[in-house]
Design an enzyme around this catalytic site. Structure first.
Site, PDB file in Angstrom:
ATOM      1  N   GLU A 105      -0.279   0.854  11.398  1.00  0.00           N
ATOM      2  CA  GLU A 105      -0.227   1.185   9.969  1.00  0.00           C
ATOM      3  C   GLU A 105      -1.195   0.281   9.211  1.00  0.00           C
ATOM      4  OE1 GLU A 105      -0.007   2.996   7.666  1.00  0.00           O
ATOM      5  OE2 GLU A 105       1.982   3.163   6.753  1.00  0.00           O
ATOM      6  N   ASP A 106      -1.635   0.750   8.052  1.00  0.00           N
ATOM      7  CA  ASP A 106      -2.569  -0.056   7.252  1.00  0.00           C
ATOM      8  C   ASP A 106      -1.902  -1.305   6.692  1.00  0.00           C
ATOM      9  OD1 ASP A 106      -0.983   1.456   5.506  1.00  0.00           O
ATOM     10  OD2 ASP A 106      -2.656   2.263   4.346  1.00  0.00           O
ATOM     11  N   ASP A 109       4.317  -3.269   3.190  1.00  0.00           N
ATOM     12  CA  ASP A 109       4.447  -3.705   1.800  1.00  0.00           C
ATOM     13  C   ASP A 109       5.946  -3.906   1.508  1.00  0.00           C
ATOM     14  OD1 ASP A 109       3.863  -4.215  -0.847  1.00  0.00           O
ATOM     15  OD2 ASP A 109       3.363  -2.177  -1.366  1.00  0.00           O
ATOM     16  N   PHE A 159      -3.109  -5.164  -5.427  1.00  0.00           N
ATOM     17  CA  PHE A 159      -3.400  -3.820  -4.924  1.00  0.00           C
ATOM     18  C   PHE A 159      -4.765  -3.828  -4.257  1.00  0.00           C
ATOM     19  CE2 PHE A 159      -4.411   0.602  -4.631  1.00  0.00           C
ATOM     20  CZ  PHE A 159      -3.192   1.145  -4.275  1.00  0.00           C
ATOM     21  N   ARG A 172     -11.292   4.721   0.786  1.00  0.00           N
ATOM     22  CA  ARG A 172     -10.863   4.520   2.184  1.00  0.00           C
ATOM     23  C   ARG A 172     -12.054   4.163   3.069  1.00  0.00           C
ATOM     24  NH1 ARG A 172      -5.597   6.553   2.612  1.00  0.00           N
ATOM     25  NH2 ARG A 172      -5.139   8.389   1.379  1.00  0.00           N
TER      26      ARG A 172
HETATM   27  P1  XMP Z   1       5.802   0.331   1.999  1.00  0.00           P
HETATM   28  O1  XMP Z   1       6.075  -0.176   0.607  1.00  0.00           O
HETATM   29  O2  XMP Z   1       6.688   1.487   2.357  1.00  0.00           O
HETATM   30  O3  XMP Z   1       4.325   0.830   1.839  1.00  0.00           O
HETATM   31  O4  XMP Z   1       5.814  -0.777   3.011  1.00  0.00           O
HETATM   32  C1  XMP Z   1       3.730   1.654   2.683  1.00  0.00           C
HETATM   33  C2  XMP Z   1       2.567   2.358   2.074  1.00  0.00           C
HETATM   34  O5  XMP Z   1       2.265   2.009   0.717  1.00  0.00           O
HETATM   35  C3  XMP Z   1       0.874   2.041   0.512  1.00  0.00           C
HETATM   36  N1  XMP Z   1       0.420   0.745  -0.053  1.00  0.00           N
HETATM   37  C4  XMP Z   1      -0.821   0.493  -0.461  1.00  0.00           C
HETATM   38  N2  XMP Z   1      -1.920   1.283  -0.449  1.00  0.00           N
HETATM   39  N3  XMP Z   1      -3.164  -0.484  -1.401  1.00  0.00           N
HETATM   40  C5  XMP Z   1      -3.090   0.780  -0.937  1.00  0.00           C
HETATM   41  O6  XMP Z   1      -4.095   1.484  -0.928  1.00  0.00           O
HETATM   42  C6  XMP Z   1      -2.113  -1.336  -1.442  1.00  0.00           C
HETATM   43  O7  XMP Z   1      -2.239  -2.478  -1.888  1.00  0.00           O
HETATM   44  C7  XMP Z   1      -0.871  -0.814  -0.929  1.00  0.00           C
HETATM   45  N4  XMP Z   1       0.361  -1.336  -0.810  1.00  0.00           N
HETATM   46  C8  XMP Z   1       1.125  -0.351  -0.250  1.00  0.00           C
HETATM   47  C9  XMP Z   1       0.263   2.287   1.861  1.00  0.00           C
HETATM   48  O8  XMP Z   1      -0.073   3.647   1.952  1.00  0.00           O
HETATM   49  C10 XMP Z   1       1.337   1.990   2.844  1.00  0.00           C
HETATM   50  O9  XMP Z   1       1.242   2.745   4.014  1.00  0.00           O
HETATM   51 MG    MG Z   2      -0.144   4.459   4.221  1.00  0.00          MG
END
Ligand code: XMP
Ligand code: MG
Length: 186
Positions: A105-106, A109, A159, A172
């Site tokens: 995963e990227d 968060d 962000f 992206r």
């Molecule tokens: P959670 O909060 O479920 O987050 O852990 C998962 C998804 O939230 C997006 N995400 C971000 N995307 N910049 C982004 O472009 C950010 O700083 C960021 N923080 C959260 C992301 O898609 C991730 O898979």
């Molecule tokens: Mg994502």
């Protein structure tokens, strides 16, 4: 066409060089961890954010592997995930009991998305061994008891865009991770 696309970047957090170096390092950690296992290795990329990281990581890990992708989305605003996750594209494989599953995963968060996914893979796909690999970890925002097993960078609560991460579907394609200027979303 916006010919000054990168003006959205306040500051580069992870450069192309730093990412390349860290991807090679975690690839060695992944090889050491799974290398002696009898089970098959499955890299499960979460679309779309993981796509650049996944492509680099799968080339760097010198182990036999299969790859799959899922597309998930959560209700609510794009920058904040809720606990309610919707599967936009599911898994082709039904039974994952014979696999070591490595979710790619990227970013981790709040943890809402991956906390839900780990439970879902155990419940619906019979997964027994699941680990998490992310490019980025933002621990300050965590809402669920979940952590990264193989991670490249821990970042502050900003962000970020680039290397797969988007703002309104743009950026992206940037080859580095940068902080998005606040004026773009405030
Ligand atoms: P959670 O909060 O479920 O987050 O852990 C998962 C998804 O939230 C997006 N995400 C971000 N995307 N910049 C982004 O472009 C950010 O700083 C960021 N923080 C959260 C992301 O898609 C991730 O898979
Ligand atoms: Mg994502």
């Amino acid at each position: 066409m916006d010919h000054n696309y990168e003006k959205a970047v306040e500051r580069i957090l992870c450069s192309e060089e730093q990412i390349k170096k860290r991807v090679a390092e975690i690839a060695r950690e992944i090889e050491n961890y799974y290398g002696a296992s009898d089970k098959k290795l499955l890299l499960l990329g979460i679309l779309k954010g993981s796509v650049v990281f996944m492509a680099d990581l799968m080339k760097a890990v010198r182990l036999p592997m299969e790859v799959e992708f899922m597309r998930l989305s959560s209700y609510g605003k794009s920058a904040v995930s809720s606990g309610e996750i919707v599967i936009k594209a599911g898994l082709e494989k039904k039974d994952l009991a014979d696999y070591n599953v490595l979710i790619v995963e990227d970013i981790l968060d709040t943890g809402n998305t991956l906390f839900w996914l780990v439970d879902y893979l155990k419940r619906e796909h019979n997964a027994k061994d699941i680990k998490i690999c992310t490019l980025l970890d933002k621990p300050d925002r965590r809402e669920k008891p979940i952590s990264v097993d193989f991670g490249c960078f821990t970042i502050p609560d900003e962000f970020v865009i680039g290397y797969g991460l988007d703002f309104n579907e743009l950026y992206r394609d940037l080859p580095y991770v940068g902080i998005l200027k606040r004026e773009y979303y405030e």
